[in-house]
Design a protein around this motif. Structure first.
Motif, PDB file in Angstrom:
ATOM      1  N   GLU A 432     -48.061  41.283  53.666  1.00 41.01           N
ATOM      2  CA  GLU A 432     -47.561  40.539  52.702  1.00 41.01           C
ATOM      3  C   GLU A 432     -46.576  41.320  51.747  1.00 41.01           C
ATOM      4  OE1 GLU A 432     -47.110  37.232  52.548  1.00 41.01           O
ATOM      5  OE2 GLU A 432     -48.224  37.305  54.862  1.00 41.01           O
ATOM      6  N   LYS A 433     -46.928  42.636  51.506  1.00 39.56           N
ATOM      7  CA  LYS A 433     -46.315  43.686  50.798  1.00 39.56           C
ATOM      8  C   LYS A 433     -45.359  44.430  51.477  1.00 39.56           C
ATOM      9  CE  LYS A 433     -50.351  43.833  47.578  1.00 39.56           C
ATOM     10  NZ  LYS A 433     -51.428  44.840  46.964  1.00 39.56           N
ATOM     11  N   GLY A 434     -45.020  44.026  52.806  1.00 44.88           N
ATOM     12  CA  GLY A 434     -43.998  44.801  53.511  1.00 44.88           C
ATOM     13  C   GLY A 434     -44.414  46.066  54.154  1.00 44.88           C
ATOM     14  N   TYR A 435     -45.770  46.195  54.490  1.00 38.62           N
ATOM     15  CA  TYR A 435     -46.161  47.211  55.495  1.00 38.62           C
ATOM     16  C   TYR A 435     -46.284  46.467  56.907  1.00 38.62           C
ATOM     17  CZ  TYR A 435     -47.718  50.026  51.458  1.00 38.62           C
ATOM     18  OH  TYR A 435     -47.650  50.503  50.269  1.00 38.62           O
ATOM     19  N   ASP A 436     -45.183  47.013  57.687  1.00 40.22           N
ATOM     20  CA  ASP A 436     -45.162  46.292  58.959  1.00 40.22           C
ATOM     21  C   ASP A 436     -45.247  47.050  60.389  1.00 40.22           C
ATOM     22  OD1 ASP A 436     -42.791  47.564  59.165  1.00 40.22           O
ATOM     23  OD2 ASP A 436     -41.617  46.186  58.068  1.00 40.22           O
ATOM     24  N   PHE A 437     -45.769  48.162  59.977  1.00 41.90           N
ATOM     25  CA  PHE A 437     -46.132  48.868  61.369  1.00 41.90           C
ATOM     26  C   PHE A 437     -47.593  49.671  60.873  1.00 41.90           C
ATOM     27  CE2 PHE A 437     -43.772  51.996  59.130  1.00 41.90           C
ATOM     28  CZ  PHE A 437     -44.308  53.123  59.169  1.00 41.90           C
ATOM     29  N   VAL A 438     -48.031  50.076  62.275  1.00 41.90           N
ATOM     30  CA  VAL A 438     -49.429  50.643  61.906  1.00 41.90           C
ATOM     31  C   VAL A 438     -49.381  51.993  62.903  1.00 41.90           C
ATOM     32  CG1 VAL A 438     -51.908  50.721  62.373  1.00 41.90           C
ATOM     33  CG2 VAL A 438     -50.647  48.570  61.527  1.00 41.90           C
ATOM     34  N   VAL A 439     -49.686  53.184  62.368  1.00 39.11           N
ATOM     35  CA  VAL A 439     -49.792  54.469  63.335  1.00 39.11           C
ATOM     36  C   VAL A 439     -51.288  54.836  63.395  1.00 39.11           C
ATOM     37  CG1 VAL A 439     -49.069  56.905  63.156  1.00 39.11           C
ATOM     38  CG2 VAL A 439     -47.615  55.319  62.588  1.00 39.11           C
TER      39      VAL A 439
END
Length: 471
Positions: A432-439
């Motif tokens: 919801e805060k704009g973190y849209d990928f995961v590494v």
């Protein structure tokens, strides 16, 4: 003649200068480079610094060093374009500046040009200088300010010129603020020189030269503490016992034979080398009866005290750069003992031979410092190519590891988590805060992929990283 030293050492400083920052201590280099790049992208700021490894919230501000070096590099980026080698070029220029002021200092105290010249040579030639005077770190710039302020203080004691007094106060203050653990130890030799020259314990102006930099450091550290508390980085405050323990260590560390063996190897391989150690011991012994040895001995003693107090942090050998100047003087003094003027030609050839051998040995010893992990560099660049521009995401590691290398070459802001603290609820909140990928870093060490990644498409997999994009 100082220009000849620049000609000798410039090729060493330019060696592999365009390589990525994945050689010696890439953790600190990429951290420093990230701060500089953010100043370039977001505007200059001497009051706080921003790291990409802490995401986009208030935690992104972590300030420890007075960021003069990083702002200077960012200014060069504005004029010449952003490239890592400009940070290294600033370090190289600062290294030559520090050597110049050591040359001037030795000549001001000893009135011997050859001794001053050879001292500057050893300062530039030791392996630590070979490696870190071309690294993307602030250390060499700190040395340049401290060396200049140190020299102008000595010059003011000798000549009482107002301009020397002003320069001493300003330059020492900037040196103290940039790296608070270095500068205060210079007070001992500066005060000792004043006392020996004037016969006075102190006077008003000398008090100002010593107090103004300490006051500047105190004000800066107070600002850093307030800022880091507000940003959620309480660990990085001057009152945190764990931070002090990290830098200072315990008494048991100093009583550990194993740790002393490591420190001795660091000093031998990074500063002295075997030829230099012999010259240092000869110079130390031969210099005892000489007029100004009290000054150089107080300088050396101050750096030994620094080494013993900040014992644990010496595991990062670049913290020993500040110790090189008095060692370089004594190595030069030792070589002068072996230099016989009555056999002028042979003596000069002998000196050139010794300096050449030392330079060669130093260059061999420094080679490991230039080794780049090219496969990892390519893996990090693959992340950059796979992700949308201006995106932000989560970095999940096996254990907490706030290494800026994970964000610097991918060129994205990432919020760091270890695998034990990353869960589906947290992931949804952060989306919801704009973190849209995961590494996932070092994904092979995970027992299984985190549950919150189920249903999220994987866009990249290589030997070290898996990357998932949620939109």
């Amino acid at each position: 003649m100082f220009w000849l030293l620049i000609l000798i050492f410039l090729p060493f400083r330019l060696y592999l200068i365009t390589n990525p920052l994945l050689d010696n201590h890439f953790f600190r280099q990429t951290q420093t480079a990230t701060v500089a790049r953010n100043y370039y992208l977001n505007g200059f700021d001497l009051l706080k610094s921003e790291l990409d490894i802490f995401g986009t919230g208030r935690e992104k501000y972590l300030t420890m060093e007075f960021p003069l070096y990083q702002n200077l590099v960012a200014g060069i980026y504005y004029v010449l374009g952003p490239n890592d080698y400009w940070g290294r070029a600033v370090s190289a220029a600062a290294g030559f500046t520090a050597a110049w002021y050591l040359y001037k200092l030795v000549y001001a105290v000893e009135k011997k040009k050859k001794l001053a010249y050879v001292s500057a040579f050893f300062f530039l030639a030791v392996p630590l200088s070979m490696i870190y005077q071309r690294s993307f770190l602030i250390e060499t710039t700190v040395l340049a300010f401290l060396s200049a302020g140190f020299y102008y203080t000595i010059s003011w004691v000798e000549n009482k010129k107002k301009v020397d007094f002003i320069l001493a106060c300003i330059l020492l203050s900037l040196g103290f603020m940039q790296k608070g653990m270095y500068g205060p130890f210079l007070i001992l030799p500066l005060w000792f020189y004043f006392f020996k020259k004037t016969g006075k314990i102190i006077n008003a102006k000398m008090m100002l030269i010593l107090v103004i930099p300490l006051t500047a450091l105190f004000i800066w550290q107070r600002h850093v503490d307030i800022l880091n508390i507000a940003s959620g980085h309480i660990y990085y405050t001057s009152g945190n016992p764990s931070q002090w323990l990290w830098n200072v260590g315990r008494l048991s560390d100093r009583l550990s034979i194993a740790q002393w063996q490591v420190r001795w190897q660091q000093l031998l391989n990074g500063i002295f080398l075997k030829p230099g150690l012999i010259l240092f011991l000869v110079g130390l012994i031969a210099n005892f009866p000489k007029k100004h040895n009290w000054f150089w001995l107080s300088f050396l003693t101050a750096e030994i005290i620094y080494f013993l107090i900040f014992f644990r942090i010496q595991s990062h050998e670049y913290y020993q750069l500040v110790m090189i100047a008095p060692v370089a003087f004594y190595m030069s003094a030792g070589l002068m003992v072996l230099y016989a003027k009555k056999y002028f030609l042979w003596s000069r050839l002998f000196m050139i031979l010794i300096l050449t051998v030392f330079l060669y040995k130093s260059w061999l010893n420094s080679q490991n410092g230039f080794t780049v992990d090219w496969p990892r560099y390519e893996r990090l660049r693959q992340i950059n190519k796979a992700l949308p521009l201006n995106s932000a995401g989560l970095l999940v590691t096996p254990e907490y590891d706030w290494n800026s290398v994970y964000t610097y070459y991918p060129g994205r802001k990432m919020l760091i988590f270890d695998r034990h603290k990353a869960d589906k609820k947290k992931f949804e909140e952060l989306k919801e805060k704009g973190y849209d990928f995961v590494v996932l870093q070092d994904w092979r060490s995970f027992e299984s992929s985190p549950d919150f990644l189920i249903g999220i498409p994987k866009i990249l997999e290589n030997e070290e990283f898996k990357v998932y994009l949620s939109k």
